[in-house]
Design a protein around this motif. Structure first.
Motif, PDB file in Angstrom:
ATOM      1  N   ALA A  10      12.737 -18.101 -12.017  1.00  0.00           N
ATOM      2  CA  ALA A  10      11.278 -18.007 -11.943  1.00  0.00           C
ATOM      3  C   ALA A  10      10.877 -16.552 -11.770  1.00  0.00           C
ATOM      4  CB  ALA A  10      10.750 -18.820 -10.768  1.00  0.00           C
ATOM      5  N   GLU A  11       9.998 -16.105 -12.642  1.00  0.00           N
ATOM      6  CA  GLU A  11       9.455 -14.761 -12.476  1.00  0.00           C
ATOM      7  C   GLU A  11       8.077 -14.899 -11.846  1.00  0.00           C
ATOM      8  OE1 GLU A  11       9.127 -12.293 -15.931  1.00  0.00           O
ATOM      9  OE2 GLU A  11       8.411 -10.602 -14.734  1.00  0.00           O
ATOM     10  N   ILE A  12       7.916 -14.302 -10.674  1.00  0.00           N
ATOM     11  CA  ILE A  12       6.683 -14.440  -9.911  1.00  0.00           C
ATOM     12  C   ILE A  12       5.961 -13.093  -9.888  1.00  0.00           C
ATOM     13  CG2 ILE A  12       5.702 -15.210  -7.710  1.00  0.00           C
ATOM     14  CD1 ILE A  12       7.509 -17.306  -8.973  1.00  0.00           C
ATOM     15  N   LYS A  13       4.693 -13.129 -10.246  1.00  0.00           N
ATOM     16  CA  LYS A  13       3.878 -11.921 -10.180  1.00  0.00           C
ATOM     17  C   LYS A  13       2.818 -12.121  -9.111  1.00  0.00           C
ATOM     18  CE  LYS A  13       4.639 -10.741 -14.977  1.00  0.00           C
ATOM     19  NZ  LYS A  13       4.083 -10.738 -16.336  1.00  0.00           N
ATOM     20  N   VAL A  14       2.644 -11.110  -8.273  1.00  0.00           N
ATOM     21  CA  VAL A  14       1.769 -11.242  -7.113  1.00  0.00           C
ATOM     22  C   VAL A  14       0.783 -10.080  -7.076  1.00  0.00           C
ATOM     23  CG1 VAL A  14       1.738 -11.584  -4.618  1.00  0.00           C
ATOM     24  CG2 VAL A  14       3.811 -12.119  -5.915  1.00  0.00           C
ATOM     25  N   LEU A  15      -0.461 -10.397  -6.813  1.00  0.00           N
ATOM     26  CA  LEU A  15      -1.469  -9.366  -6.567  1.00  0.00           C
ATOM     27  C   LEU A  15      -2.041  -9.595  -5.175  1.00  0.00           C
ATOM     28  CD1 LEU A  15      -3.777  -8.734  -9.645  1.00  0.00           C
ATOM     29  CD2 LEU A  15      -2.536  -7.032  -8.317  1.00  0.00           C
ATOM     30  N   MET A  16      -2.011  -8.559  -4.355  1.00  0.00           N
ATOM     31  CA  MET A  16      -2.537  -8.674  -2.997  1.00  0.00           C
ATOM     32  C   MET A  16      -3.756  -7.768  -2.886  1.00  0.00           C
ATOM     33  SD  MET A  16       1.124  -8.170  -1.208  1.00  0.00           S
ATOM     34  CE  MET A  16       2.567  -8.887  -1.982  1.00  0.00           C
ATOM     35  N   LYS A  17      -4.697  -8.207  -2.064  1.00  0.00           N
ATOM     36  CA  LYS A  17      -5.883  -7.384  -1.843  1.00  0.00           C
ATOM     37  C   LYS A  17      -5.693  -6.675  -0.510  1.00  0.00           C
ATOM     38  CE  LYS A  17     -10.902  -7.902  -1.767  1.00  0.00           C
ATOM     39  NZ  LYS A  17     -11.239  -6.833  -2.708  1.00  0.00           N
ATOM     40  N   HIS A  18      -5.541  -5.361  -0.551  1.00  0.00           N
ATOM     41  CA  HIS A  18      -5.309  -4.624   0.685  1.00  0.00           C
ATOM     42  C   HIS A  18      -5.596  -3.142   0.458  1.00  0.00           C
ATOM     43  CE1 HIS A  18      -3.452  -3.221   4.383  1.00  0.00           C
ATOM     44  NE2 HIS A  18      -3.477  -4.464   4.797  1.00  0.00           N
ATOM     45  N   PRO A  19      -6.251  -2.450   1.425  1.00  0.00           N
ATOM     46  CA  PRO A  19      -6.605  -1.034   1.187  1.00  0.00           C
ATOM     47  C   PRO A  19      -5.408  -0.084   1.172  1.00  0.00           C
ATOM     48  CG  PRO A  19      -7.247  -1.716   3.405  1.00  0.00           C
ATOM     49  CD  PRO A  19      -6.834  -2.965   2.680  1.00  0.00           C
ATOM     50  N   MET A  20      -4.304  -0.435   1.852  1.00  0.00           N
ATOM     51  CA  MET A  20      -3.115   0.426   1.902  1.00  0.00           C
ATOM     52  C   MET A  20      -3.484   1.868   2.271  1.00  0.00           C
ATOM     53  SD  MET A  20      -0.662  -1.703   1.432  1.00  0.00           S
ATOM     54  CE  MET A  20       0.847  -0.767   1.170  1.00  0.00           C
ATOM     55  N   GLY A  74       6.170   0.949   2.953  1.00  0.00           N
ATOM     56  CA  GLY A  74       5.578   2.087   3.643  1.00  0.00           C
ATOM     57  C   GLY A  74       4.163   2.303   3.146  1.00  0.00           C
ATOM     58  N   THR A  75       3.599   3.461   3.502  1.00  0.00           N
ATOM     59  CA  THR A  75       2.210   3.729   3.135  1.00  0.00           C
ATOM     60  C   THR A  75       2.061   4.117   1.672  1.00  0.00           C
ATOM     61  OG1 THR A  75       2.538   5.984   3.887  1.00  0.00           O
ATOM     62  CG2 THR A  75       1.526   4.455   5.441  1.00  0.00           C
ATOM     63  N   SER A  76       3.168   4.385   0.983  1.00  0.00           N
ATOM     64  CA  SER A  76       3.049   4.874  -0.396  1.00  0.00           C
ATOM     65  C   SER A  76       3.062   3.761  -1.442  1.00  0.00           C
ATOM     66  CB  SER A  76       4.141   5.899  -0.698  1.00  0.00           C
ATOM     67  OG  SER A  76       5.397   5.292  -0.615  1.00  0.00           O
ATOM     68  N   VAL A  77       2.877   2.531  -1.009  1.00  0.00           N
ATOM     69  CA  VAL A  77       2.659   1.459  -1.975  1.00  0.00           C
ATOM     70  C   VAL A  77       1.171   1.492  -2.351  1.00  0.00           C
ATOM     71  CG1 VAL A  77       2.684  -1.038  -2.337  1.00  0.00           C
ATOM     72  CG2 VAL A  77       4.549   0.063  -1.105  1.00  0.00           C
ATOM     73  N   SER A  78       0.871   1.319  -3.632  1.00  0.00           N
ATOM     74  CA  SER A  78      -0.503   1.488  -4.098  1.00  0.00           C
ATOM     75  C   SER A  78      -1.466   0.489  -3.477  1.00  0.00           C
ATOM     76  CB  SER A  78      -0.565   1.349  -5.615  1.00  0.00           C
ATOM     77  OG  SER A  78       0.206   2.350  -6.212  1.00  0.00           O
ATOM     78  N   LYS A  79      -2.731   0.888  -3.449  1.00  0.00           N
ATOM     79  CA  LYS A  79      -3.811   0.018  -2.993  1.00  0.00           C
ATOM     80  C   LYS A  79      -3.836  -1.270  -3.817  1.00  0.00           C
ATOM     81  CE  LYS A  79      -8.837   0.256  -2.653  1.00  0.00           C
ATOM     82  NZ  LYS A  79     -10.003   1.123  -2.850  1.00  0.00           N
ATOM     83  N   ASN A  80      -4.221  -2.366  -3.201  1.00  0.00           N
ATOM     84  CA  ASN A  80      -4.206  -3.681  -3.851  1.00  0.00           C
ATOM     85  C   ASN A  80      -2.880  -3.903  -4.581  1.00  0.00           C
ATOM     86  OD1 ASN A  80      -6.753  -4.190  -2.874  1.00  0.00           O
ATOM     87  ND2 ASN A  80      -7.754  -3.414  -4.717  1.00  0.00           N
ATOM     88  N   MET A 108       6.762  -2.990  -8.911  1.00  0.00           N
ATOM     89  CA  MET A 108       5.682  -2.692  -7.977  1.00  0.00           C
ATOM     90  C   MET A 108       4.948  -1.450  -8.459  1.00  0.00           C
ATOM     91  SD  MET A 108       7.933  -0.945  -4.955  1.00  0.00           S
ATOM     92  CE  MET A 108       6.508  -0.519  -4.019  1.00  0.00           C
ATOM     93  N   ARG A 109       3.958  -1.023  -7.701  1.00  0.00           N
ATOM     94  CA  ARG A 109       3.239   0.213  -8.012  1.00  0.00           C
ATOM     95  C   ARG A 109       3.220   1.092  -6.781  1.00  0.00           C
ATOM     96  NH1 ARG A 109      -1.761  -3.130 -10.276  1.00  0.00           N
ATOM     97  NH2 ARG A 109      -0.929  -3.767 -12.286  1.00  0.00           N
ATOM     98  N   VAL A 110       3.474   2.384  -6.974  1.00  0.00           N
ATOM     99  CA  VAL A 110       3.524   3.296  -5.836  1.00  0.00           C
ATOM    100  C   VAL A 110       2.546   4.456  -6.020  1.00  0.00           C
ATOM    101  CG1 VAL A 110       5.922   2.754  -5.276  1.00  0.00           C
ATOM    102  CG2 VAL A 110       5.419   4.646  -6.837  1.00  0.00           C
ATOM    103  N   LYS A 111       2.283   5.123  -4.882  1.00  0.00           N
ATOM    104  CA  LYS A 111       1.475   6.341  -4.900  1.00  0.00           C
ATOM    105  C   LYS A 111       2.410   7.545  -4.883  1.00  0.00           C
ATOM    106  CE  LYS A 111      -1.078   4.318  -1.399  1.00  0.00           C
ATOM    107  NZ  LYS A 111      -1.931   4.302  -0.212  1.00  0.00           N
ATOM    108  N   ILE A 158      -2.424  13.898 -11.727  1.00  0.00           N
ATOM    109  CA  ILE A 158      -3.423  13.811 -10.655  1.00  0.00           C
ATOM    110  C   ILE A 158      -2.743  13.131  -9.473  1.00  0.00           C
ATOM    111  CG2 ILE A 158      -5.701  12.962  -9.959  1.00  0.00           C
ATOM    112  CD1 ILE A 158      -6.314  12.555 -12.948  1.00  0.00           C
ATOM    113  N   GLY A 159      -2.765  13.775  -8.297  1.00  0.00           N
ATOM    114  CA  GLY A 159      -2.049  13.248  -7.136  1.00  0.00           C
ATOM    115  C   GLY A 159      -2.683  11.985  -6.589  1.00  0.00           C
ATOM    116  N   GLY A 160      -1.883  11.215  -5.867  1.00  0.00           N
ATOM    117  CA  GLY A 160      -2.365   9.946  -5.333  1.00  0.00           C
ATOM    118  C   GLY A 160      -2.569   9.963  -3.840  1.00  0.00           C
ATOM    119  N   CYS A 161      -2.346  11.115  -3.189  1.00  0.00           N
ATOM    120  CA  CYS A 161      -2.548  11.182  -1.758  1.00  0.00           C
ATOM    121  C   CYS A 161      -3.768  12.056  -1.481  1.00  0.00           C
ATOM    122  CB  CYS A 161      -1.321  11.771  -1.063  1.00  0.00           C
ATOM    123  SG  CYS A 161       0.102  10.698  -1.216  1.00  0.00           S
ATOM    124  N   GLY A 162      -4.529  11.697  -0.480  1.00  0.00           N
ATOM    125  CA  GLY A 162      -5.715  12.467  -0.138  1.00  0.00           C
ATOM    126  C   GLY A 162      -6.911  12.088  -0.986  1.00  0.00           C
ATOM    127  N   GLY A 163      -6.765  11.073  -1.780  1.00  0.00           N
ATOM    128  CA  GLY A 163      -7.858  10.475  -2.539  1.00  0.00           C
ATOM    129  C   GLY A 163      -8.500  11.433  -3.504  1.00  0.00           C
TER     130      GLY A 163
END
Lengths: 104, 154
Positions: free
Chosen positions: A17-27, A63-69, B118-121, B149-154
């Motif tokens: 099963a390939e699962i794709k997930v979208l989360m809503k979060h400001p990160m 960590g904090t470097s995962v993209s927003k949403n 996944m997607r990263v900054k 274009i950097g992804g930190c500091g908006g």
């Protein structure tokens, strides 16, 4: 806190099963500043747990470097139509949300 | 496996069962323990020391790290990591030039495929490395990503 749904899609190919997930979060990283120059506090997803029919099949620490949403895709072995897959997250502030799908 | 071990008590089965019990009892700790130090580390060396200890780290061509060579928007850089390496128990994504290099750790089980996206900054152009942890060795592969274009500091 506003509602933060976990949206999921899944398909089964050759019992994987390939699962794709979208989360809503400001990160928020905790290093950005708002227009007034005040630091925006860190707010990010720390842990993601993926379950297949109630068994944990994969966990992720972020960590904090995962993209927003965040978008996240993973694969589960020995899956079949009718199985349940759940994905839940918790963030550094203790907030949590989860999503669930039944595989077609 | 444990149930089989009880049903067919040959010595090999018994030892296999015993090993799986040991492995299973260790599992919750592996799955739950978040290496906060590794995530807060600002130096690549610290991240590696926290995650891998003394395990040898070798380059591998059996890891597929799919990431654009040039990222137009550093706030959203798609990354896919997959591997065919036997015994892979974790995937770590490290962005060397980010303020905290460790981006994400995925802990696999025997029921999950070593294939994640996944997607990263990314704050600026950097080497991005995928580490695959096995019980005895760490395998890695790296790609350089240029960020316009950097992804930190908006």
């Amino acid at each position: 806190m506003e509602s933060r749904p976990v949206k999921m899609r899944g398909k089964v190919v050759d019992s994987v099963a390939e699962i794709k997930v979208l989360m809503k979060h400001p990160m928020e990283t905790g290093t950005r500043r708002d227009d007034a120059g005040a630091v925006i506090p860190a707010e990010f997803i720390e842990q993601v747990t993926c379950e297949h029919n109630g068994n944990v099949v994969l966990t992720a620490d972020w960590g904090t470097s995962v993209s927003k949403n965040p978008y996240f895709a993973f694969k589960v072995k020995s899956a079949k139509s009718g199985d349940t897959v759940k994905v839940g997250w918790t963030d550094n502030l203790g907030n949590a949300s989860k999503g669930e799908i039944v595989l077609k | 496996m444990q149930i089989q071990a009880i049903r067919q008590p040959s010595r090999r089965r018994f030892i296999q069962g015993l090993m799986s019990i040991i492995a299973l009892s260790a599992l919750p700790f592996q799955l739950l323990a978040r290496s906060t130090k590794a995530f807060q580390a600002t130096k690549l060396e610290t991240v590696k020391a926290e995650l891998f200890g003394d395990l040898p780290i070798v380059d591998s061509s059996d890891i597929s790290l799919d990431i654009p060579d040039i990222a137009e928007n550093g706030a959203v850089v798609p990354v896919s990591v997959s591997t065919t390496i036997e015994g892979a128990e974790a995937i770590h994504v490290v962005i060397e030039q980010n303020p905290n290099p460790l981006s994400a750790s995925f802990k696999l089980t025997e029921f999950s495929v070593a294939d994640i996206s996944m997607r990263v900054k990314m704050g600026k152009s950097s080497m991005v490395t995928a580490y695959i942890k096995t019980p005895t060795t760490i395998y890695k592969t790296s790609r350089e990503v240029k960020v316009t274009i950097g992804g930190c500091g908006g």
